[in-house]
Design an enzyme around this catalytic site. Structure first.
Site, short mmCIF file in Angstrom:
data_model
loop_
_atom_site.label_atom_id
_atom_site.label_comp_id
_atom_site.label_asym_id
_atom_site.label_seq_id
_atom_site.Cartn_x
_atom_site.Cartn_y
_atom_site.Cartn_z
N HIS A 212 30.24 38.78 33.99
CA HIS A 212 30.45 39.54 32.75
C HIS A 212 29.89 38.89 31.49
CE1 HIS A 212 33.59 36.60 32.14
NE2 HIS A 212 33.78 37.04 30.93
N1 UDP Z 1 40.64 38.56 36.26
C1 UDP Z 1 41.44 39.58 36.70
N2 UDP Z 1 40.85 40.68 37.23
C2 UDP Z 1 39.51 40.82 37.37
C3 UDP Z 1 38.69 39.75 36.93
C4 UDP Z 1 39.28 38.64 36.36
O1 UDP Z 1 42.66 39.50 36.63
O2 UDP Z 1 39.06 41.86 37.84
C5 UDP Z 1 41.28 37.39 35.65
C6 UDP Z 1 40.95 36.08 36.31
O3 UDP Z 1 41.77 35.88 37.43
C7 UDP Z 1 41.18 35.10 35.18
C8 UDP Z 1 40.78 35.88 33.95
O4 UDP Z 1 40.82 37.26 34.33
O5 UDP Z 1 42.54 34.76 35.09
C9 UDP Z 1 39.41 35.49 33.51
O6 UDP Z 1 38.96 36.39 32.55
P1 UDP Z 1 37.41 36.60 32.23
O7 UDP Z 1 36.60 36.26 33.41
O8 UDP Z 1 37.30 37.97 31.65
O9 UDP Z 1 37.17 35.60 31.01
P2 UDP Z 1 36.65 34.10 30.90
O10 UDP Z 1 37.57 33.24 31.69
O11 UDP Z 1 35.24 34.07 31.37
O12 UDP Z 1 36.73 33.79 29.45
#
Ligand code: UDP
Length: 370
Positions: A212
């Site tokens: 993403h």
């Molecule tokens: N997550 C979720 N469902 C999904 C994809 C990710 O619950 O379909 C959770 C994942 O387990 C983690 C969090 O969202 O706890 C991560 O968010 P994201 O990847 O959007 O953000 P980043 O960590 O890259 O800032």
């Protein structure tokens, strides 16, 4: 002693992090938390499901700001958060990570002389083309209390002069609240989630994947290379990809053909069940790559520079630039990894309590000075 903390969240990973400290706050008497949701993520499966499953109290303020350019979004948030801060007059502003919501809230609070608590401080991947990296620098610099997740976070801030006495900020490594969340909700996930049955994955080997980051989705060549790579790997090991709305829209507009299993974004409990059961984790998410480590899964991380080099250096994760050719080479390295997961890079699952106790002692010290 009474204490009022105003927390600002807006994006999916911040709901996960806020769940941990919000629960710790509710266990203490005398602390009142006001929760502000900027609206950066607003779909039911990107927002509401986290509040329900993780039992986060309903936000006191919903600002409904989303879908704008970085500047417009940050500006609108700054304006609205300032109004809430002026009304609520909290003792602290609490923010998480590196999103536009984090930056806007920190700027608003700083100008109103409200001390800022930044959880997940000191993260650097030294790629200033990433909006997240800019937000990280700025919010760390504004915060009165910076809570890093690892020793490397503290080292990064040390190199930037945080311990020279010239920057008015206290820095601690209390561990990672995402580790707390993963340990705390794993049991609830095993009881409640039906995702493995629904996707017919019980006893099956598969890869869980997320993509993403704007640096990947908004660069047509990178997105094409990633989709073609996933199509290839899927021939030998099935890939399940809960698709972020931005990635979905870019795949559609580029007319790319996908041959792996795409599902809508899932709730946190389903996500951690998928991570626990998968053989490997492929991702460009700083949260998901840490969860891979918590659940002892080798991971492949798609960015030029790793966000968590600790995982690459420790042999838990292969970092690969999302370019044709390099991706396959990265996968070949991944399948050779033999990680030793008996380490605790991100603490022992008690980061939330440690952070809250540091905030309380900071507040007590300030109160005794005034
Ligand atoms: N997550 C979720 N469902 C999904 C994809 C990710 O619950 O379909 C959770 C994942 O387990 C983690 C969090 O969202 O706890 C991560 O968010 P994201 O990847 O959007 O953000 P980043 O960590 O890259 O800032």
């Amino acid at each position: 002693m009474s204490l009022k903390i105003l927390t600002v969240v807006g994006a999916r990973p911040q709901f996960v992090k806020a769940a941990v400290i919000s629960r710790a706050i509710r266990r203490e008497s005398g602390i009142h938390e006001i929760l502000v949701h900027t609206g950066q993520h607003f779909d039911a499966n990107m927002s509401d499901v986290f509040f329900e499953e993780m039992e986060i109290p309903k936000p006191d303020y919903l600002l409904g700001i989303h879908g704008l350019s970085h500047g417009a979004m940050t500006g609108r948030m700054l304006e609205e958060i300032e109004k809430v801060l002026q009304k609520e007059k909290p003792d602290y502003l609490l923010v998480y990570g590196d999103t536009n919501s984090t930056l806007a809230a920190a700027l608003a609070a700083k100008k109103l002389h409200i001390p800022i608590v930044h959880v997940e401080a000191g993260v650097r991947n030294f790629d200033e083309t990433m909006p997240e990296e800019i937000n990280r620098y700025l919010v760390d610099r504004l915060a009165a209390l910076n809570f890093c997740c690892t020793d490397l976070g503290v080292e990064n801030l040390t190199r930037e002069g945080f311990f020279t006495g010239k920057i008015n900020s206290e820095v601690f490594n209390c561990g990672d609240v995402m580790c707390d969340a993963a340990f705390f909700y794993a049991e609830k996930a095993s009881r409640q989630s039906r995702i493995l049955e629904t996707l017919q994955l019980i006893g099956k080997d598969f890869i869980i994947c997320t993509v993403h980051r704007a640096n990947n989705t908004d660069e047509p060549e990178r997105l094409r290379a990633l989709v073609e790579f996933l199509n290839e790997v899927n021939k030998e090991l099935p890939i399940v990809l809960p698709l972020h709305p931005r990635t979905r829209s870019r795949i559609q507009s580029q007319g790319l053909t996908t041959r792996f299993t795409i599902i809508d974004p899932v709730g946190y409990l389903d996500m951690i069940m998928l991570e626990k059961q998968a053989r490997y984790v492929f991702t460009d998410s700083g949260g998901v790559v840490r969860e891979a480590y918590f659940f002892h899964k080798p991971s492949l991380f798609f960015l030029e520079q790793p966000v968590w080099p600790e995982l690459v250096d420790g042999g838990y994760c292969i970092n690969v630039a999302p370019k044709a050719g390099e991706l396959q080479a990265g996968y070949q390295k991944l399948i050779q990894l033999k990680p030793d997961f008996h380490t605790a890079i991100y603490g022992d699952g008690s980061a939330g309590d440690k952070i809250l106790s540091r905030i309380l002692s900071h507040h007590a010290r300030n109160a005794s000075r005034n």
